[in-house]
Design a protein around this motif. Structure first.
Motif: not given
Length: 68
Positions: A1-27
């Protein structure tokens, strides 16, 4: 399993939130999470900082060695 995905799931964080914080696109974040693209070390460090985890948690499997 992808580790980034696992940590997002553990913390209940959405990819869209991470994308916003990184200044990257959701894609782009979705490509990182789906292992279709690998983030640069700089971006990986940013992800670790944003998620408040040691960068090693994103790159080292927590599985026990197969030989054990």
């Amino acid at each position: 399993m992808n580790r980034i995905k696992e940590v997002l799931e553990e913390k209940g964080i959405k990819q869209t939130w991470l994308a916003d914080k990184l200044g990257k696109s959701y894609n782009m974040v979705n490509a990182y999470v789906g292992n279709r693209r690998q983030p640069t070390l700089e971006v990986l460090n940013q992800i670790a900082e944003i998620l408040d985890v040691d960068v090693r948690k994103l790159i080292i499997s927590n599985r026990e060695d197969v030989d054990n």
